[in-house]
Design a protein around this motif. Sequence first.
Motif, mmCIF file in Angstrom:
data_model
loop_
_atom_site.group_PDB
_atom_site.id
_atom_site.type_symbol
_atom_site.label_atom_id
_atom_site.label_comp_id
_atom_site.label_asym_id
_atom_site.label_seq_id
_atom_site.Cartn_x
_atom_site.Cartn_y
_atom_site.Cartn_z
ATOM 1 N N PRO A 1 48.265 -19.499 -44.011
ATOM 2 C CA PRO A 1 49.605 -19.719 -43.470
ATOM 3 C C PRO A 1 49.542 -20.365 -42.088
ATOM 4 C CG PRO A 1 49.458 -17.540 -44.433
ATOM 5 C CD PRO A 1 48.067 -18.121 -44.434
ATOM 6 N N TYR B 1 50.240 -21.910 -54.559
ATOM 7 C CA TYR B 1 50.878 -23.226 -54.534
ATOM 8 C C TYR B 1 50.044 -24.231 -53.742
ATOM 9 C CZ TYR B 1 54.539 -26.728 -53.730
ATOM 10 O OH TYR B 1 55.260 -27.878 -53.676
ATOM 11 N N HIS B 2 49.480 -23.811 -52.613
ATOM 12 C CA HIS B 2 48.772 -24.721 -51.724
ATOM 13 C C HIS B 2 47.282 -24.850 -52.029
ATOM 14 C CE1 HIS B 2 52.033 -25.526 -48.948
ATOM 15 N NE2 HIS B 2 52.380 -24.267 -49.073
ATOM 16 N N THR C 1 48.653 -27.136 -42.241
ATOM 17 C CA THR C 1 49.270 -28.182 -43.059
ATOM 18 C C THR C 1 48.285 -28.631 -44.124
ATOM 19 O OG1 THR C 1 48.473 -29.945 -41.626
ATOM 20 C CG2 THR C 1 50.623 -28.992 -41.097
ATOM 21 N N SER D 1 60.873 -19.998 -52.895
ATOM 22 C CA SER D 1 60.424 -20.219 -51.514
ATOM 23 C C SER D 1 59.154 -19.422 -51.217
ATOM 24 C CB SER D 1 61.525 -19.863 -50.523
ATOM 25 O OG SER D 1 61.756 -18.483 -50.494
ATOM 26 N N ARG D 2 59.035 -18.208 -51.760
ATOM 27 C CA ARG D 2 57.814 -17.429 -51.574
ATOM 28 C C ARG D 2 56.627 -18.098 -52.277
ATOM 29 N NH1 ARG D 2 57.563 -12.304 -48.858
ATOM 30 N NH2 ARG D 2 55.687 -12.186 -50.085
ATOM 31 N N TYR D 3 56.857 -18.617 -53.479
ATOM 32 C CA TYR D 3 55.798 -19.302 -54.216
ATOM 33 C C TYR D 3 55.335 -20.556 -53.476
ATOM 34 C CZ TYR D 3 53.689 -22.379 -57.660
ATOM 35 O OH TYR D 3 52.858 -23.257 -58.298
ATOM 36 N N GLU D 4 56.287 -21.335 -52.939
ATOM 37 C CA GLU D 4 55.921 -22.562 -52.235
ATOM 38 C C GLU D 4 55.189 -22.276 -50.931
ATOM 39 O OE1 GLU D 4 59.625 -24.648 -51.971
ATOM 40 O OE2 GLU D 4 59.328 -25.599 -53.923
ATOM 41 N N GLY D 5 55.274 -21.066 -50.425
ATOM 42 C CA GLY D 5 54.545 -20.697 -49.219
ATOM 43 C C GLY D 5 53.284 -19.902 -49.505
ATOM 44 N N SER D 6 52.893 -19.814 -50.771
ATOM 45 C CA SER D 6 51.754 -18.978 -51.144
ATOM 46 C C SER D 6 50.461 -19.786 -51.270
ATOM 47 C CB SER D 6 52.034 -18.290 -52.483
ATOM 48 O OG SER D 6 52.005 -19.233 -53.532
ATOM 49 N N ARG D 7 49.354 -19.078 -51.330
ATOM 50 C CA ARG D 7 48.049 -19.708 -51.545
ATOM 51 C C ARG D 7 47.962 -20.319 -52.940
ATOM 52 N NH1 ARG D 7 43.396 -17.851 -48.384
ATOM 53 N NH2 ARG D 7 44.214 -16.664 -46.646
ATOM 54 N N TRP E 1 43.944 -22.655 -48.299
ATOM 55 C CA TRP E 1 45.072 -22.751 -47.371
ATOM 56 C C TRP E 1 45.309 -21.402 -46.697
ATOM 57 C CZ3 TRP E 1 50.004 -20.455 -47.431
ATOM 58 C CH2 TRP E 1 50.925 -21.017 -46.554
#
Length: 95
Positions: free
Chosen positions: A65, A58-59, A68, A50-56, A63
């Motif tokens: 925080p 991943y995005h 979208t 979950s931390r990885y999917e919310g990180s720069r 990106w």
Amino acid sequence: PKLVGDKVGLHPVWVILALMAGGALFGFTGVLLAVPVAAVIGVMIRFSISRYEGSRLYHGHDWTPGTTAAEVAPPTAEEAPPKAEEAPPKAEEGK
């Protein structure tokens, strides 16, 4: 495995594998500790994902925080600003 797995949030296959590995490595003590240790590892992996999917990483690097993917996506051809005129090609010499 199904009863215990539901209580700690592990799939029954993971419970069986944890029990087998714990028993093979540490005997009876390993069998007793296998399910709690597997549950802790599962929580740590889910938290890390979950931390990885919310990180720069991943995005993408642009990106921030709270934005979208549509807000960060490059503009389409219609939205892009007009490009500067390119210089005309030079005349070939010697013809």
